[in-house]
Design a protein around this motif. Structure first.
Motif, mmCIF file in Angstrom:
data_model
loop_
_atom_site.group_PDB
_atom_site.id
_atom_site.type_symbol
_atom_site.label_atom_id
_atom_site.label_comp_id
_atom_site.label_asym_id
_atom_site.label_seq_id
_atom_site.Cartn_x
_atom_site.Cartn_y
_atom_site.Cartn_z
ATOM 1 N N LEU A 189 0.863 -1.183 0.000
ATOM 2 C CA LEU A 189 0.000 0.000 0.000
ATOM 3 C C LEU A 189 0.894 1.225 0.000
ATOM 4 O O LEU A 189 1.765 1.365 0.859
ATOM 5 N N ALA A 190 0.737 2.117 -0.974
ATOM 6 C CA ALA A 190 1.599 3.289 -1.093
ATOM 7 C C ALA A 190 0.781 4.490 -1.523
ATOM 8 O O ALA A 190 -0.223 4.365 -2.227
ATOM 9 N N ASP A 191 1.226 5.657 -1.095
ATOM 10 C CA ASP A 191 0.516 6.902 -1.394
ATOM 11 C C ASP A 191 1.551 7.958 -1.751
ATOM 12 O O ASP A 191 2.493 8.206 -0.982
ATOM 13 N N ALA A 192 1.413 8.559 -2.938
ATOM 14 C CA ALA A 192 2.313 9.633 -3.355
ATOM 15 C C ALA A 192 1.938 10.915 -2.626
ATOM 16 O O ALA A 192 0.837 11.433 -2.818
ATOM 17 N N VAL A 193 2.839 11.416 -1.794
ATOM 18 C CA VAL A 193 2.543 12.599 -0.980
ATOM 19 C C VAL A 193 3.210 13.854 -1.512
ATOM 20 O O VAL A 193 2.925 14.956 -1.048
ATOM 21 N N MET A 194 4.127 13.710 -2.484
ATOM 22 C CA MET A 194 4.673 14.872 -3.195
ATOM 23 C C MET A 194 4.821 14.495 -4.661
ATOM 24 O O MET A 194 5.337 13.429 -4.993
ATOM 25 N N LYS A 195 4.336 15.392 -5.536
ATOM 26 C CA LYS A 195 4.349 15.123 -6.963
ATOM 27 C C LYS A 195 4.813 16.354 -7.726
ATOM 28 O O LYS A 195 4.787 17.482 -7.223
ATOM 29 N N SER A 196 5.214 16.086 -8.970
ATOM 30 C CA SER A 196 5.400 17.136 -9.956
ATOM 31 C C SER A 196 4.459 16.794 -11.103
ATOM 32 O O SER A 196 4.758 15.919 -11.918
ATOM 33 N N GLY A 197 3.291 17.412 -11.120
ATOM 34 C CA GLY A 197 2.252 16.985 -12.038
ATOM 35 C C GLY A 197 1.750 15.609 -11.634
ATOM 36 O O GLY A 197 1.285 15.413 -10.517
ATOM 37 N N ASP A 198 1.881 14.647 -12.539
ATOM 38 C CA ASP A 198 1.495 13.261 -12.240
ATOM 39 C C ASP A 198 2.691 12.397 -11.855
ATOM 40 O O ASP A 198 2.549 11.189 -11.660
ATOM 41 N N VAL A 199 3.878 12.997 -11.740
ATOM 42 C CA VAL A 199 5.095 12.239 -11.441
ATOM 43 C C VAL A 199 5.304 12.203 -9.930
ATOM 44 O O VAL A 199 5.503 13.251 -9.300
ATOM 45 N N PRO A 200 5.289 11.023 -9.302
ATOM 46 C CA PRO A 200 5.515 10.953 -7.849
ATOM 47 C C PRO A 200 6.984 11.190 -7.515
ATOM 48 O O PRO A 200 7.880 10.687 -8.184
ATOM 49 N N LEU A 201 7.230 11.965 -6.453
ATOM 50 C CA LEU A 201 8.587 12.236 -6.002
ATOM 51 C C LEU A 201 8.833 11.741 -4.582
ATOM 52 O O LEU A 201 9.980 11.429 -4.240
ATOM 53 N N VAL A 202 7.799 11.723 -3.755
ATOM 54 C CA VAL A 202 7.903 11.146 -2.414
ATOM 55 C C VAL A 202 6.655 10.300 -2.194
ATOM 56 O O VAL A 202 5.540 10.768 -2.441
ATOM 57 N N GLN A 203 6.845 9.068 -1.777
ATOM 58 C CA GLN A 203 5.706 8.231 -1.452
ATOM 59 C C GLN A 203 5.967 7.509 -0.134
ATOM 60 O O GLN A 203 7.110 7.284 0.261
ATOM 61 N N LYS A 204 4.880 7.178 0.536
ATOM 62 C CA LYS A 204 4.974 6.445 1.798
ATOM 63 C C LYS A 204 3.898 5.374 1.808
ATOM 64 O O LYS A 204 2.923 5.429 1.043
ATOM 65 N N GLY A 205 4.078 4.393 2.677
ATOM 66 C CA GLY A 205 3.089 3.333 2.751
ATOM 67 C C GLY A 205 3.573 2.171 3.587
ATOM 68 O O GLY A 205 4.424 2.326 4.475
#
Length: 604
Positions: A425-441
């Protein structure tokens, strides 16, 4: 007033026919009798009878004429004009954010309740031909009704909408309203307290647009803006930020509670629009702390804030492979014990309270990380394929990793790597547009955070927000034994729980409001801000707080306004209201009376 079908007045011939019918009713022939004494007595009594008694002899005729007259008038469909509302399609947007819970009068009416009242009053002006759509505006807009014309269904839908206590995203709601208004002329009506003309800048509204911002009767709100506690050993120190939103001086009483017991009381005087910082020392050790204002004002939701004690031990950090030197220095500065190793296999046994910091590798390395059974921070490798970033950086609102940080001014030239494939289970918490840069889960039950960019490709380590982000990340990875942290209303999150099974969700008053299956992947927080806890079958408690969005900690309403898109300001819309149904109802009632008169024998 007017008549839609005047031709039906021709049915008045039937009324004339009824009268003629009565004229030719049965006649009596003349007879010679021996005496008229009895008839004279009858005539004297008739002349002495009141006029309404005489009328009874023709009552059936009058009632039948009246019935025919009412039915004829109903067929002509009489109507009158009344003030209407704009558009063939009426689109209503109702703000469900927390600030709509502001009390606006002495009876305790809230802005939300007043908005519903005004919506019903507006809907009373619609014609039967106008369709209605209703959008409940929250973090995600909800289409409650779509082109409905049934009045009962519309009114029931208005009554069923409730507060979500989220921050309302009007841009999404207005985009939805614009899409609904494409097929026919529409009037858009917004019931809120924060709608501004600036929010319409990116939405091209062609038809009528009306924003009704509901103001509070009293300007007396004082809010607890921020509250934090730093614990060390068996003592703690707190800092509280209070803000007076009113235009007058306010005297308030600040109370601090530790595990529900009051431990500090302080009187605070705030000038108009003043923001004050209050420091409190020597607080006792506790699992959770509460800062609240004793006085009641028009917006009670921001009169309390909650804080949890920080962990007394710092986890050991295992740095595997090459780690950015700026990141290494942050770990040292935060007071963590750091152990470096070339490979995971070099570590014989991990400390019980530890976190792995490792650079992305292949599937074999991923399996080793998961086998270690420890939370981990996954860093992008400079050797991974890079991809450009074209959009600005965005973070998930109120996510705990970005508390007290601002990423608006940081620069990241490019992203690297792919999201962790073995994450359950993961959630992108910082993005540039649709590109994930930081995710947690979560991965195999362990928390993880992944950076999908190389720190060498960014100036973030040079900003003051970077060590705060690392502190928040380590705090998230470490987890807490006694509390679950902070949630936004209705936020969904994966939880690390000690035991499986069913948990009760209990509010601050001790009432069970919901249950949660510990075997489920996601937990959804309650919608109303406040303090809660999860209790297992042994009454072991894990506390958490549902907090207001910072944008909902102000109650000043914007001005009401109307706009008409590319059209000129229209004249007042007028609708036709027909009342032939009332005429039919009256005819039916008189028909029942006529039958009763006939049954009793009051006839000629």
């Amino acid at each position: 007033m007017g008549i839609l079908v005047p031709a039906f007045f021709g049915l008045s011939l039937f009324i004339g026919g009824l009268i003629v019918f009565y004229m030719f009713r049965k006649q009596y022939s003349e007879q010679v009798i021996s005496s008229n004494l009895l008839w004279e007595q009858v005539m004297n009594e008739w002349q002495a009878t009141k006029w309404w008694k005489k009328l009874q002899r023709q009552l059936l005729l009058l009632l039948q004429i009246l019935i025919l007259l009412l039915m004829m008038l109903a067929l002509t469909r009489p109507f009158f004009h009344k003030e209407g509302i704009d558009g063939e399609h009426v689109i209503l947007l109702l703000d469900t954010s927390a600030s709509m819970a502001t009390v606006i009068d002495e009876e305790g009416t809230t802005r939300f309740e007043q908005a519903k009242t005004e919506m019903r009053a507006l809907l009373d002006k619609r014609s039967d031909e106008q369709a209605v759509s209703i959008i409940a505006v929250g973090a995600v807009p909800s289409l409650v009704l779509n082109r409905e014309q049934n009045e009962r269904a519309i009114m029931d839908a208005v009554g069923d909408i409730s507060l979500t206590y989220e921050h309302s995203e009007f841009q999404r709601a207005l985009s939805l309203a614009k899409a609904l208004s494409q097929q026919q002329s529409s009037g858009i009506y917004v019931f809120s307290d924060r709608m501004t003309e600036e929010e319409l800048a990116e939405i091209d509204i062609d038809g009528a647009f009306h924003a009704n911002n509901i103001e509070a009767a009293e300007d007396d709100n004082v809010s607890v803006m921020t509250f934090g506690v730093n614990t060390s050993g068996d003592q703690g120190a707190a800092i509280v930020t209070l803000k007076n939103e009113s235009s007058a001086q306010q005297e308030v009483t600040l109370q601090l509670l530790a595990d529900g017991d009051r431990v500090h009381t302080q009187a605070v005087s705030l000038e108009a629009k003043e923001e004050a910082y209050i420091n409190v020392e020597d607080l006792p050790a506790a699992v959770y702390y509460t800062a609240r204002l004793a006085e009641k004002d028009s917006y009670p939701l921001d009169n309390a804030a909650y804080a949890f004690s920080s962990s007394t031990t710092k986890p050991v950090l295992y740095l595997i492979g090459e780690v950015n030197p700026f990141l290494h220095k942050v770990f040292i500065h935060l007071g963590h014990d750091v152990i470096q190793a070339e490979k995971l296999s070099d570590i014989n046994e991990f400390a019980a309270d530890s976190i792995i910091v490792i650079t992305t590798g292949g599937d074999e390395q991923a399996d080793q990380v998961l086998a270690a059974g420890r939370p981990f921070l996954l860093l992008a490798s400079g050797e991974e394929e890079a991809y450009p970033l074209e959009a600005s950086l965005e973070t998930k609102n109120t996510d705990e990793l970005f508390a007290y940080t601002d990423v608006a001014e940081i620069y990241i030239s490019q992203g690297r790597g792919q999201p962790f494939e073995k994450a359950g289970l993961a959630d992108a918490v910082m993005k540039s547009g649709d590109v994930p840069l930081v995710q947690k889960g979560l991965a195999d039950g362990q928390s993880f955070v992944q950076l999908l960019f190389d720190l060498q490709d960014s100036d973030w380590p040079l900003h003051a927000s970077f060590p705060i982000f690392i502190y928040n990340t380590l705090d998230y990875l470490q987890g807490e034994a006694a509390h679950l942290g902070y949630f936004t209303p209705k936020e969904q999150r994966a939880l690390q729980l000690d035991t499986a099974g069913e948990y009760s969700v209990v509010d601050e008053t001790g009432m069970v409001i919901d249950t949660f299956d510990g075997d489920s992947e996601l937990f959804q927080a309650p919608e109303k801000p406040g303090l809660y806890y999860l209790a297992d079958s042994d009454d072991q408690r894990k506390y958490f707080a549902v907090t207001l969005d910072d944008r909902e900690k102000q109650t000043v309403a914007e001005a009401t306004f109307s706009m008409y898109g590319n059209e000129a300001a229209p004249t007042t819309n007028v609708v036709r209201s027909e009342w032939w149904l009332w005429l039919l109802f009256a005819a039916f009632v008189i028909l029942i009376v006529e039958w009763e008169v006939y049954r009793r024998g009051i006839r000629t």
